[in-house]
Motif scaffolding. Structure first.
Motif, PDB file in Angstrom:
ATOM      1  N   SER A   1       0.411  -1.504  -0.221  1.00  0.00           N
ATOM      2  CA  SER A   1      -0.131  -0.295   0.044  1.00  0.00           C
ATOM      3  C   SER A   1       0.945   0.933   0.412  1.00  0.00           C
ATOM      4  O   SER A   1       2.258   1.021   0.120  1.00  0.00           O
ATOM      5  N   PRO A   2       0.550   2.080  -0.382  1.00  0.00           N
ATOM      6  CA  PRO A   2       1.264   3.355  -0.725  1.00  0.00           C
ATOM      7  C   PRO A   2       1.443   3.974   1.267  1.00  0.00           C
ATOM      8  O   PRO A   2       0.681   3.079   2.435  1.00  0.00           O
ATOM      9  N   GLU A   3       2.610   4.591   1.580  1.00  0.00           N
ATOM     10  CA  GLU A   3       2.930   4.984   3.070  1.00  0.00           C
ATOM     11  C   GLU A   3       2.030   6.221   3.360  1.00  0.00           C
ATOM     12  O   GLU A   3       1.239   6.754   2.314  1.00  0.00           O
TER      13      GLU A   3
ATOM     14  N   ARG B   1      -4.572   2.567   6.511  1.00  0.00           N
ATOM     15  CA  ARG B   1      -6.043   2.199   6.302  1.00  0.00           C
ATOM     16  C   ARG B   1      -6.268   1.464   5.153  1.00  0.00           C
ATOM     17  O   ARG B   1      -6.450   0.576   5.196  1.00  0.00           O
ATOM     18  N   ILE B   2      -5.578   1.880   3.871  1.00  0.00           N
ATOM     19  CA  ILE B   2      -6.066   0.884   2.797  1.00  0.00           C
ATOM     20  C   ILE B   2      -4.948  -0.274   2.912  1.00  0.00           C
ATOM     21  O   ILE B   2      -5.725  -1.772   2.394  1.00  0.00           O
ATOM     22  N   LEU B   3      -3.822  -0.252   3.836  1.00  0.00           N
ATOM     23  CA  LEU B   3      -2.476  -1.693   3.969  1.00  0.00           C
ATOM     24  C   LEU B   3      -3.858  -3.019   4.854  1.00  0.00           C
ATOM     25  O   LEU B   3      -4.249  -3.886   4.525  1.00  0.00           O
TER      26      LEU B   3
ATOM     27  N   GLU C   1       6.506   7.294  -5.624  1.00  0.00           N
ATOM     28  CA  GLU C   1       5.511   7.477  -4.566  1.00  0.00           C
ATOM     29  C   GLU C   1       6.212   5.620  -4.111  1.00  0.00           C
ATOM     30  O   GLU C   1       7.035   4.759  -4.591  1.00  0.00           O
ATOM     31  N   SER C   2       5.817   6.274  -2.684  1.00  0.00           N
ATOM     32  CA  SER C   2       6.972   5.563  -1.975  1.00  0.00           C
ATOM     33  C   SER C   2       5.661   4.479  -1.204  1.00  0.00           C
ATOM     34  O   SER C   2       4.428   4.890  -0.832  1.00  0.00           O
ATOM     35  N   LEU C   3       6.239   3.198  -1.436  1.00  0.00           N
ATOM     36  CA  LEU C   3       5.291   1.742  -1.062  1.00  0.00           C
ATOM     37  C   LEU C   3       5.350   1.030   0.176  1.00  0.00           C
ATOM     38  O   LEU C   3       6.895   1.435   0.379  1.00  0.00           O
ATOM     39  N   ARG C   4       4.939   0.575   0.770  1.00  0.00           N
ATOM     40  CA  ARG C   4       4.848  -0.255   2.592  1.00  0.00           C
ATOM     41  C   ARG C   4       5.013  -1.867   1.580  1.00  0.00           C
ATOM     42  O   ARG C   4       3.033  -1.914   1.631  1.00  0.00           O
ATOM     43  N   MET C   5       5.517  -2.434   1.540  1.00  0.00           N
ATOM     44  CA  MET C   5       5.112  -4.091   1.675  1.00  0.00           C
ATOM     45  C   MET C   5       5.404  -3.755   3.124  1.00  0.00           C
ATOM     46  O   MET C   5       6.100  -4.297   3.585  1.00  0.00           O
TER      47      MET C   5
END
Length: 162
Positions: free
Chosen positions: A74-76, A82-84, A122-126
């Protein structure tokens, strides 16, 4: 007469398309294989999203079975968080689980070319997740209980003691 889109409108349109496409791409759900699928959890902190328990710290408080592992992206940021959690709940439901435990987390920066040599970052969180199913636990009275004790049983015992 043909209208011309401004450069800003093109960038916004491209961002929305990229976000929509990235939401469709998902890591595969890898089923757990092994003899130690059944575990007895010690508890932790959880948040319930769309009826799915997400253990943000620790593990379920009681017996559970490990079903599968996967990675959710999801995005950072706060909204990305919340999306995550919403995506984690979707993945748990797709795997037939009751809950998920959040694991290792990492970030990556994704670059998308926009136009004329410019790109959008875009910074993404995995986050790696473990998908679990709660197992029943025998109670003192011999009946079976799934997951958490019912609040009504607790309130009935408190009112009966009064």
């Amino acid at each position: 007469m043909r209208s011309r889109k401004s450069g800003g409108a093109r960038v916004i349109w491209l961002m929305l398309c990229c976000l929509g496409l990235s939401a469709c791409i998902q890591a595969p759900i890898q089923r757990y294989e092994g003899s130690h699928a059944m575990r007895d959890g010690r508890g932790g902190a959880r948040e319930t999203v769309d009826g799915i328990d997400i253990w943000t710290r620790g593990e379920p408080s009681g017996p559970y079975e490990v079903l599968a592992y996967t990675t959710v992206e999801s995005p950072e940021g706060w909204i990305g968080g919340r999306i995550l959690l919403s995506r984690v709940a979707e993945r748990v439901r797709a795997a037939g689980g009751d809950a998920a435990g959040l694991g290792a987390e990492r970030s990556r920066v994704d670059s998308t070319p926009v136009d004329r040599g410019r790109s959008m970052l875009e910074s993404l969180r995995m986050v790696e997740i473990t998908i679990v199913r709660y197992r029943s636990r025998p109670r003192v009275d011999g009946s079976r209980q799934m997951g958490w004790p019912k609040l009504t049983k607790l309130t009935e015992s408190v009112s009966a003691a009064s």
